[in-house]
Scaffold this motif. Structure first.
Motif, mmCIF file in Angstrom:
data_model
loop_
_atom_site.group_PDB
_atom_site.id
_atom_site.type_symbol
_atom_site.label_atom_id
_atom_site.label_comp_id
_atom_site.label_asym_id
_atom_site.label_seq_id
_atom_site.Cartn_x
_atom_site.Cartn_y
_atom_site.Cartn_z
ATOM 1 N N THR A 44 0.828 -1.210 0.000
ATOM 2 C CA THR A 44 0.000 0.000 0.000
ATOM 3 C C THR A 44 0.858 1.254 0.000
ATOM 4 N N ILE A 45 1.880 1.290 0.840
ATOM 5 C CA ILE A 45 2.755 2.458 0.908
ATOM 6 C C ILE A 45 3.513 2.634 -0.403
ATOM 7 N N ARG A 46 3.974 1.528 -0.994
ATOM 8 C CA ARG A 46 4.650 1.620 -2.292
ATOM 9 C C ARG A 46 3.738 2.220 -3.356
ATOM 10 N N GLU A 47 2.486 1.803 -3.364
ATOM 11 C CA GLU A 47 1.559 2.336 -4.365
ATOM 12 C C GLU A 47 1.302 3.821 -4.127
ATOM 13 N N MET A 48 1.157 4.229 -2.870
ATOM 14 C CA MET A 48 0.956 5.653 -2.577
ATOM 15 C C MET A 48 2.161 6.478 -3.037
ATOM 16 N N ILE A 49 3.367 5.956 -2.800
ATOM 17 C CA ILE A 49 4.574 6.657 -3.239
ATOM 18 C C ILE A 49 4.584 6.771 -4.757
ATOM 19 N N SER A 50 4.267 5.676 -5.446
ATOM 20 C CA SER A 50 4.251 5.695 -6.908
ATOM 21 C C SER A 50 3.267 6.724 -7.444
ATOM 22 N N LEU A 51 2.115 6.815 -6.815
ATOM 23 C CA LEU A 51 1.107 7.796 -7.246
ATOM 24 C C LEU A 51 1.585 9.221 -6.980
ATOM 25 N N ASP A 52 2.253 9.437 -5.848
ATOM 26 C CA ASP A 52 2.811 10.762 -5.579
ATOM 27 C C ASP A 52 3.915 11.107 -6.580
ATOM 28 N N GLU A 53 4.687 10.108 -6.993
ATOM 29 C CA GLU A 53 5.700 10.349 -8.022
ATOM 30 C C GLU A 53 5.040 10.734 -9.344
ATOM 31 N N THR A 54 3.907 10.098 -9.648
ATOM 32 C CA THR A 54 3.142 10.479 -10.835
ATOM 33 C C THR A 54 2.661 11.917 -10.724
ATOM 34 N N ILE A 55 2.209 12.289 -9.538
ATOM 35 C CA ILE A 55 1.687 13.634 -9.327
ATOM 36 C C ILE A 55 2.770 14.689 -9.496
ATOM 37 N N ILE A 56 3.939 14.507 -8.878
ATOM 38 C CA ILE A 56 4.965 15.550 -8.984
ATOM 39 C C ILE A 56 5.521 15.624 -10.408
ATOM 40 N N ALA A 57 5.598 14.489 -11.109
ATOM 41 C CA ALA A 57 6.022 14.529 -12.511
ATOM 42 C C ALA A 57 5.010 15.311 -13.349
ATOM 43 N N ALA A 58 3.720 15.096 -13.085
ATOM 44 C CA ALA A 58 2.689 15.827 -13.819
ATOM 45 C C ALA A 58 2.692 17.308 -13.459
ATOM 46 N N VAL A 59 2.978 17.637 -12.200
ATOM 47 C CA VAL A 59 3.090 19.040 -11.794
ATOM 48 C C VAL A 59 4.195 19.735 -12.588
ATOM 49 N N ILE A 60 5.347 19.083 -12.714
ATOM 50 C CA ILE A 60 6.451 19.674 -13.469
ATOM 51 C C ILE A 60 6.043 19.907 -14.928
ATOM 52 N N ASN A 61 5.436 18.890 -15.538
ATOM 53 C CA ASN A 61 4.989 19.039 -16.928
ATOM 54 C C ASN A 61 3.934 20.124 -17.075
ATOM 55 N N LEU A 62 3.053 20.208 -16.098
ATOM 56 C CA LEU A 62 1.998 21.224 -16.136
ATOM 57 C C LEU A 62 2.579 22.628 -16.037
ATOM 58 N N LEU A 63 3.543 22.811 -15.146
ATOM 59 C CA LEU A 63 4.184 24.123 -15.012
ATOM 60 C C LEU A 63 4.962 24.509 -16.266
ATOM 61 N N GLU A 64 5.550 23.523 -16.925
ATOM 62 C CA GLU A 64 6.365 23.795 -18.106
ATOM 63 C C GLU A 64 5.529 24.042 -19.354
ATOM 64 N N THR A 65 4.408 23.327 -19.484
ATOM 65 C CA THR A 65 3.664 23.348 -20.752
ATOM 66 C C THR A 65 2.292 24.003 -20.682
ATOM 67 N N ARG A 66 1.701 24.071 -19.480
ATOM 68 C CA ARG A 66 0.323 24.531 -19.280
ATOM 69 C C ARG A 66 -0.697 23.642 -20.004
ATOM 70 N N GLU A 67 -0.314 22.410 -20.297
ATOM 71 C CA GLU A 67 -1.234 21.452 -20.902
ATOM 72 C C GLU A 67 -2.104 20.859 -19.798
ATOM 73 N N LEU A 68 -3.413 21.114 -19.859
ATOM 74 C CA LEU A 68 -4.278 20.777 -18.736
ATOM 75 C C LEU A 68 -4.563 19.281 -18.604
ATOM 76 N N GLY A 69 -4.167 18.504 -19.595
ATOM 77 C CA GLY A 69 -4.289 17.055 -19.445
ATOM 78 C C GLY A 69 -3.477 16.538 -18.266
ATOM 79 N N TYR A 70 -2.380 17.225 -17.951
ATOM 80 C CA TYR A 70 -1.578 16.833 -16.794
ATOM 81 C C TYR A 70 -2.337 17.058 -15.497
#
Length: 222
Positions: free
Chosen positions: A120-146
């Motif tokens: 469970t903790i591993r999955e939560m970490i993986s999802l948070d890693e997905t979130i911060i990667a999407a935050v970076i892409n969102l800040l860089e591109t403003r593509e709202l799909g992120y």
């Protein structure tokens, strides 16, 4: 003068991305320290958090100077005020990664996560890693799909966070009090990390569309 202002505004955006990148590294290293019981890496995450704090302070000072000296209006004003709020969320995400590392340090040489909750903790970490990667892409591109990626990941984190509470309050839970506290805190830190990612996503969405989504997350970011 306008060119100088636009250059300063661009720098604010670049600073947000730099902070987000540092948060991504902090989360990855904090997670590794937790799952591998690596106290040296935990110590480095804790000490490196000062750089995130310093960059946030510099960004906020730059933004306040722009507000005071340039008198921005409309979209530029939204960008500066949004940057001030987003920097606070990113700094808090860095703090939460630091908190994860601190749990590793406090429990060393014992692991902080019992085997029956490791998945469970591993999955939560993986999802948070997905979130911060999407935050970076969102800040860089403003593509709202992120932003949609962030919302989807956060919804799953909420489910996992609730499952941790159900697990540790069940009659068959057999771990000691310290382990119960540790996993409850870890789940909370990882859930809050996602909340702040959602907060950033909503602010970027507002900058792009001019429309504010005020629907609540699981709890207000703090």
């Amino acid at each position: 003068m306008r060119k100088v202002f636009q250059a300063e505004l661009q720098q604010v955006g670049d600073d947000l991305v730099e902070i987000a990148n540092l948060v991504q590294v902090a989360l990855r290293r904090a997670a590794n320290s937790l799952l591998e019981t690596d106290v040296q890496e935990a110590e480095e995450v804790i000490s490196n958090d000062a750089r995130i704090d310093m960059l946030q302070n510099h960004l906020d000072e730059r933004s306040i100077d722009l507000l005071a000296l340039q008198g921005p209006v409309a979209s530029d004003l939204r960008m500066i005020v949004g940057a001030l709020r987003m920097s606070a969320s990113l700094e808090r995400m860095g703090d939460l990664a630091r908190h994860v590392a601190q749990v590793t340090r406090l429990r060393f040489p014992d692991p902080a996560v019992p085997e029956d909750l490791e998945g469970t903790i591993r999955e939560m970490i993986s999802l948070d890693e997905t979130i911060i990667a999407a935050v970076i892409n969102l800040l860089e591109t403003r593509e709202l799909g992120y932003a949609d990626t962030i919302y989807t990941a956060k919804a799953r984190i909420n489910e996992l966070h609730q499952s941790v509470f159900s697990k540790v309050t069940a009659a068959e839970w057999g771990s000691d009090a310290q382990t119960t506290i540790d996993v409850t805190l870890l789940s909370r830190y990882l859930e809050r990390f996602g909340d702040h990612g959602v907060s950033v996503a909503r602010k970027v969405t507002y900058l792009v569309t001019g429309e504010w989504d005020g629907s609540p997350t699981s709890t207000p970011p703090a």
